[in-house]
Design a protein around this motif. Structure first.
Motif, PDB file in Angstrom:
ATOM      1  N   MET A   1       0.831  -1.217   0.000  1.00 46.94           N
ATOM      2  CA  MET A   1       0.000   0.000   0.000  1.00 46.94           C
ATOM      3  C   MET A   1       0.864   1.264   0.000  1.00 46.94           C
ATOM      4  O   MET A   1       0.523   2.253  -0.656  1.00 46.94           O
ATOM      5  CB  MET A   1      -0.935   0.023   1.221  1.00 46.94           C
ATOM      6  CG  MET A   1      -1.956  -1.091   1.264  1.00 46.94           C
ATOM      7  SD  MET A   1      -2.830  -1.393  -0.267  1.00 46.94           S
ATOM      8  CE  MET A   1      -4.027  -0.105  -0.243  1.00 46.94           C
TER       9      MET A   1
ATOM     10  N   GLU B   1      -6.938  -3.921  -5.589  1.00 47.17           N
ATOM     11  CA  GLU B   1      -7.470  -5.260  -5.302  1.00 47.17           C
ATOM     12  C   GLU B   1      -7.400  -5.537  -3.787  1.00 47.17           C
ATOM     13  O   GLU B   1      -8.353  -6.067  -3.206  1.00 47.17           O
ATOM     14  CB  GLU B   1      -6.647  -6.298  -6.077  1.00 47.17           C
ATOM     15  CG  GLU B   1      -7.254  -7.687  -6.132  1.00 47.17           C
ATOM     16  CD  GLU B   1      -8.606  -7.728  -6.834  1.00 47.17           C
ATOM     17  OE1 GLU B   1      -8.763  -7.069  -7.874  1.00 47.17           O
ATOM     18  OE2 GLU B   1      -9.503  -8.420  -6.318  1.00 47.17           O
ATOM     19  N   LEU B   2      -6.277  -5.137  -3.178  1.00 47.97           N
ATOM     20  CA  LEU B   2      -6.126  -5.352  -1.729  1.00 47.97           C
ATOM     21  C   LEU B   2      -7.145  -4.529  -0.938  1.00 47.97           C
ATOM     22  O   LEU B   2      -7.658  -4.983   0.085  1.00 47.97           O
ATOM     23  CB  LEU B   2      -4.707  -5.000  -1.271  1.00 47.97           C
ATOM     24  CG  LEU B   2      -3.579  -5.925  -1.738  1.00 47.97           C
ATOM     25  CD1 LEU B   2      -2.261  -5.545  -1.069  1.00 47.97           C
ATOM     26  CD2 LEU B   2      -3.876  -7.392  -1.467  1.00 47.97           C
ATOM     27  N   LEU B   3      -7.441  -3.326  -1.448  1.00 47.94           N
ATOM     28  CA  LEU B   3      -8.471  -2.498  -0.800  1.00 47.94           C
ATOM     29  C   LEU B   3      -9.817  -3.214  -0.818  1.00 47.94           C
ATOM     30  O   LEU B   3     -10.557  -3.218   0.166  1.00 47.94           O
ATOM     31  CB  LEU B   3      -8.612  -1.167  -1.539  1.00 47.94           C
ATOM     32  CG  LEU B   3      -7.823   0.028  -1.020  1.00 47.94           C
ATOM     33  CD1 LEU B   3      -8.011   1.212  -1.952  1.00 47.94           C
ATOM     34  CD2 LEU B   3      -8.299   0.406   0.365  1.00 47.94           C
ATOM     35  N   ASN B   4     -10.105  -3.832  -1.967  1.00 46.69           N
ATOM     36  CA  ASN B   4     -11.352  -4.597  -2.123  1.00 46.69           C
ATOM     37  C   ASN B   4     -11.379  -5.779  -1.153  1.00 46.69           C
ATOM     38  O   ASN B   4     -12.401  -6.057  -0.519  1.00 46.69           O
ATOM     39  CB  ASN B   4     -11.451  -5.081  -3.567  1.00 46.69           C
ATOM     40  CG  ASN B   4     -12.861  -5.434  -3.949  1.00 46.69           C
ATOM     41  OD1 ASN B   4     -13.798  -4.848  -3.435  1.00 46.69           O
ATOM     42  ND2 ASN B   4     -13.002  -6.396  -4.826  1.00 46.69           N
ATOM     43  N   TRP B   5     -10.244  -6.445  -1.022  1.00 41.99           N
ATOM     44  CA  TRP B   5     -10.134  -7.582  -0.093  1.00 41.99           C
ATOM     45  C   TRP B   5     -10.393  -7.121   1.338  1.00 41.99           C
ATOM     46  O   TRP B   5     -11.038  -7.811   2.122  1.00 41.99           O
ATOM     47  CB  TRP B   5      -8.732  -8.200  -0.164  1.00 41.99           C
ATOM     48  CG  TRP B   5      -8.462  -8.970  -1.417  1.00 41.99           C
ATOM     49  CD1 TRP B   5      -9.074  -8.831  -2.630  1.00 41.99           C
ATOM     50  CD2 TRP B   5      -7.497 -10.017  -1.585  1.00 41.99           C
ATOM     51  NE1 TRP B   5      -8.531  -9.697  -3.535  1.00 41.99           N
ATOM     52  CE2 TRP B   5      -7.573 -10.438  -2.927  1.00 41.99           C
ATOM     53  CE3 TRP B   5      -6.569 -10.611  -0.735  1.00 41.99           C
ATOM     54  CZ2 TRP B   5      -6.761 -11.451  -3.442  1.00 41.99           C
ATOM     55  CZ3 TRP B   5      -5.756 -11.616  -1.235  1.00 41.99           C
ATOM     56  CH2 TRP B   5      -5.855 -12.030  -2.571  1.00 41.99           C
ATOM     57  N   MET B   6      -9.860  -5.920   1.639  1.00 37.54           N
ATOM     58  CA  MET B   6     -10.018  -5.380   2.991  1.00 37.54           C
ATOM     59  C   MET B   6     -11.498  -5.139   3.310  1.00 37.54           C
ATOM     60  O   MET B   6     -11.958  -5.407   4.419  1.00 37.54           O
ATOM     61  CB  MET B   6      -9.264  -4.058   3.077  1.00 37.54           C
ATOM     62  CG  MET B   6      -8.562  -3.838   4.375  1.00 37.54           C
ATOM     63  SD  MET B   6      -7.531  -2.394   4.249  1.00 37.54           S
ATOM     64  CE  MET B   6      -8.714  -1.092   4.400  1.00 37.54           C
ATOM     65  N   ILE B   7     -12.236  -4.637   2.311  1.00 36.28           N
ATOM     66  CA  ILE B   7     -13.674  -4.381   2.506  1.00 36.28           C
ATOM     67  C   ILE B   7     -14.397  -5.707   2.763  1.00 36.28           C
ATOM     68  O   ILE B   7     -15.260  -5.805   3.635  1.00 36.28           O
ATOM     69  CB  ILE B   7     -14.268  -3.652   1.275  1.00 36.28           C
ATOM     70  CG1 ILE B   7     -13.659  -2.264   1.153  1.00 36.28           C
ATOM     71  CG2 ILE B   7     -15.792  -3.551   1.370  1.00 36.28           C
ATOM     72  CD1 ILE B   7     -13.936  -1.571  -0.171  1.00 36.28           C
ATOM     73  N   ILE B   8     -14.015  -6.747   1.994  1.00 35.39           N
ATOM     74  CA  ILE B   8     -14.666  -8.060   2.154  1.00 35.39           C
ATOM     75  C   ILE B   8     -14.395  -8.610   3.554  1.00 35.39           C
ATOM     76  O   ILE B   8     -15.325  -9.038   4.257  1.00 35.39           O
ATOM     77  CB  ILE B   8     -14.176  -9.042   1.062  1.00 35.39           C
ATOM     78  CG1 ILE B   8     -14.648  -8.566  -0.323  1.00 35.39           C
ATOM     79  CG2 ILE B   8     -14.663 -10.457   1.344  1.00 35.39           C
ATOM     80  CD1 ILE B   8     -14.014  -9.280  -1.486  1.00 35.39           C
ATOM     81  N   ILE B   9     -13.124  -8.570   3.970  1.00 36.20           N
ATOM     82  CA  ILE B   9     -12.785  -9.098   5.313  1.00 36.20           C
ATOM     83  C   ILE B   9     -13.464  -8.254   6.392  1.00 36.20           C
ATOM     84  O   ILE B   9     -13.963  -8.780   7.388  1.00 36.20           O
ATOM     85  CB  ILE B   9     -11.250  -9.137   5.508  1.00 36.20           C
ATOM     86  CG1 ILE B   9     -10.622 -10.112   4.506  1.00 36.20           C
ATOM     87  CG2 ILE B   9     -10.891  -9.576   6.930  1.00 36.20           C
ATOM     88  CD1 ILE B   9      -9.118 -10.043   4.415  1.00 36.20           C
ATOM     89  N   GLY B  10     -13.514  -6.931   6.160  1.00 41.42           N
ATOM     90  CA  GLY B  10     -14.196  -6.041   7.110  1.00 41.42           C
ATOM     91  C   GLY B  10     -15.664  -6.411   7.269  1.00 41.42           C
ATOM     92  O   GLY B  10     -16.203  -6.381   8.372  1.00 41.42           O
ATOM     93  N   GLY B  11     -16.308  -6.775   6.150  1.00 45.90           N
ATOM     94  CA  GLY B  11     -17.709  -7.211   6.189  1.00 45.90           C
ATOM     95  C   GLY B  11     -17.878  -8.461   7.038  1.00 45.90           C
ATOM     96  O   GLY B  11     -18.782  -8.543   7.885  1.00 45.90           O
TER      97      GLY B  11
ATOM     98  N   ILE C   1     -24.614  -5.822   5.178  1.00 50.08           N
ATOM     99  CA  ILE C   1     -23.345  -6.481   4.830  1.00 50.08           C
ATOM    100  C   ILE C   1     -23.591  -7.569   3.789  1.00 50.08           C
ATOM    101  O   ILE C   1     -22.809  -7.744   2.843  1.00 50.08           O
ATOM    102  CB  ILE C   1     -22.668  -7.073   6.090  1.00 50.08           C
ATOM    103  CG1 ILE C   1     -22.323  -5.968   7.079  1.00 50.08           C
ATOM    104  CG2 ILE C   1     -21.402  -7.841   5.724  1.00 50.08           C
ATOM    105  CD1 ILE C   1     -22.127  -6.465   8.483  1.00 50.08           C
TER     106      ILE C   1
ATOM    107  N   VAL D   1     -21.591  -6.265   0.705  1.00 52.10           N
ATOM    108  CA  VAL D   1     -20.258  -6.892   0.751  1.00 52.10           C
ATOM    109  C   VAL D   1     -20.292  -8.316   0.200  1.00 52.10           C
ATOM    110  O   VAL D   1     -19.636  -8.622  -0.802  1.00 52.10           O
ATOM    111  CB  VAL D   1     -19.680  -6.883   2.198  1.00 52.10           C
ATOM    112  CG1 VAL D   1     -18.330  -7.576   2.233  1.00 52.10           C
ATOM    113  CG2 VAL D   1     -19.551  -5.462   2.709  1.00 52.10           C
TER     114      VAL D   1
END
Lengths: 220, 208
Positions: free
Chosen positions: A17, A36-46, B49, B53
């Protein structure tokens, strides 16, 4: 493995980053990777938020099962979670009452229960803030007096009656007072706090990336 | 008003009054409303979510757009649930470390480039940049305010002598700012209270 792997992953994620900051996100590989990593972060955050939901459900379920104090109320919490969440995750192709669209159970519960209750909860704070104001606004010393004067002026400016009252003063005094309070002192303090907090956040970020700060891993 | 509209109005009025009843004292009706509110808010998050998401960011791109590699964050997300087991709870550190590391990387650059530098640039303005004496005085007030606020929050050295005087000026600035924020918060909360009262008086009592 239990501590080294997370530290390595945190370093790699942070390093990518930081490096990507110097690259175009649309035309370079590193820039694309950071997106792509930002997108992954949103998914894990969810998933992390869902973890919180599961945790709340487990805690309330345990309280009901063991008939702890106030367990009857917790039944209503569990029922509310189920009634709000289950219809929302089912596809609305099955029924217009399912999903999150207008006219669904989720939408109805939000409009007629959740949103008004949230507004009421915050409105209740008006009474407690009035009681806090009584304690905070007593002019005991110079600092408390400054707080009292500024808060009073700001509140007066925000209501038509107060504005009319302040306009009774000659010349541009109310205008200059507003300018020097809101665009002078208030702005300066906001900037001071922003600069201080941002420097703190940046240094904490560096500690996490370098593996010095590991408290987020917990114990064990 | 139709039957369903009357039902909706009475339902909202009941829960509004139930929550306001706490102003008198804690009671079973308030507790009931509070627990239902907590449950609904939790359930609301699930729907949000799931849609924004899980479906929009993970499932649909993976299945319909061929972005098969998204199974990695999906598995990392599922690994968060290992916290519920004592034996495998350490697995949750991996997705947590990923989020902390990438967030740290974003913060390291954005906090400095996006907040510190612009704030400093906006603070250090030329005194003769137009606007006359009033603008120059305002620029001086802002510089003094920023420096004294930063010094007030500098705890590595005891606040004595010149440092103490500057910190004292800093606390005056901070009290003015807190006063302004307090005033804004009071007005915001009172606006919400007026909204709820308008509902009770106009919509609910008006439906009698």
């Amino acid at each position: 493995m239990k501590t080294t792997a997370p530290v390595v992953i945190a370093f790699l994620g942070g390093f990518i980053m930081v490096v990507s900051f110097f690259f175009n996100e649309e035309t370079t590989f590193v820039g694309g990777l950071s997106q792509e990593l930002l997108n992954w972060m949103i998914i894990i955050g969810g998933f992390t938020l869902l973890l919180g939901v599961v945790s709340i459900t487990r805690v309330n379920w345990a309280a009901v099962s063991n008939k702890k104090e106030g367990w009857i109320y917790k039944i209503f919490t569990l029922l509310s979670i189920l009634v709000m969440s289950i219809p929302s995750v089912l596809p609305n192709s099955w029924s217009p009452l399912l999903g999150r669209d207008v006219g669904s159970i989720y939408d109805w519960l939000f409009n007629y229960l959740q949103a008004p209750m949230m507004a009421t909860m915050f409105a209740t704070l008006a009474f407690y803030i009035a009681s806090a104001a009584y304690r905070a606004f007593r002019a005991r010393n110079a600092e408390a007096t400054l707080l009292l004067i500024t808060a009073t002026l700001v509140m007066l400016w925000r209501v038509p009656m107060g504005e009319s009252f302040l306009n009774l003063f000659p010349g541009d005094i109310p205008y200059f007072l507003n300018t020097y309070i809101m665009n002078g002192a208030n702005l300066a303090v906001q900037r001071g706090i922003i600069i201080g907090a941002a420097l703190g956040a940046a240094s904490m970020s560096l500690r996490i990336i370098l593996g010095i700060e590991r408290t987020y891993m917990g114990r064990g | 008003m139709s039957g369903i509209e009357i039902f909706q109005t009475w339902l909202v009025a009941f829960f509004t009054l139930a929550l306001f009843s706490f102003l008198y004292k804690d009671n079973p009706v308030y507790k009931l409303a509070e627990h239902i509110f907590a449950g609904l808010t939790t359930g609301y998050q699930v729907g949000l979510i799931w849609d924004t998401v899980v479906l929009q960011k993970l499932w649909d791109p993976m299945i319909y757009d061929g972005k098969w590699w998204l199974f990695v964050p999906g598995i990392l997300g599922i690994m968060m649930f290992s916290r519920f087991t004592s034996k495998y709870s350490w697995l949750s550190r991996i997705p947590l470390a990923f989020v902390m590391g990438t967030t740290g990387g974003i913060f390291l650059t954005t906090q400095l480039h996006g907040l510190v530098l612009p704030a400093m640039k906006s603070t250090m303005l030329p005194l003769g940049g137009g606007g006359g004496f009033a603008a120059a005085l305002l620029a001086v007030v802002v510089v003094v305010g920023v420096i004294s606020t930063l010094i007030y929050f500098y705890f590595s050295k005891e606040h004595t002598g010149a440092l103490g005087v500057t910190a004292k000026i800093g606390i005056w600035f901070i009290m003015i700012s807190f006063g302004a924020h307090f005033g804004y918060t009071v007005m915001g909360r009172v606006s919400l209270l007026i909204g709820r009262m308008q509902f009770l008086i106009n919509d609910w009592i008006g439906s009698f």
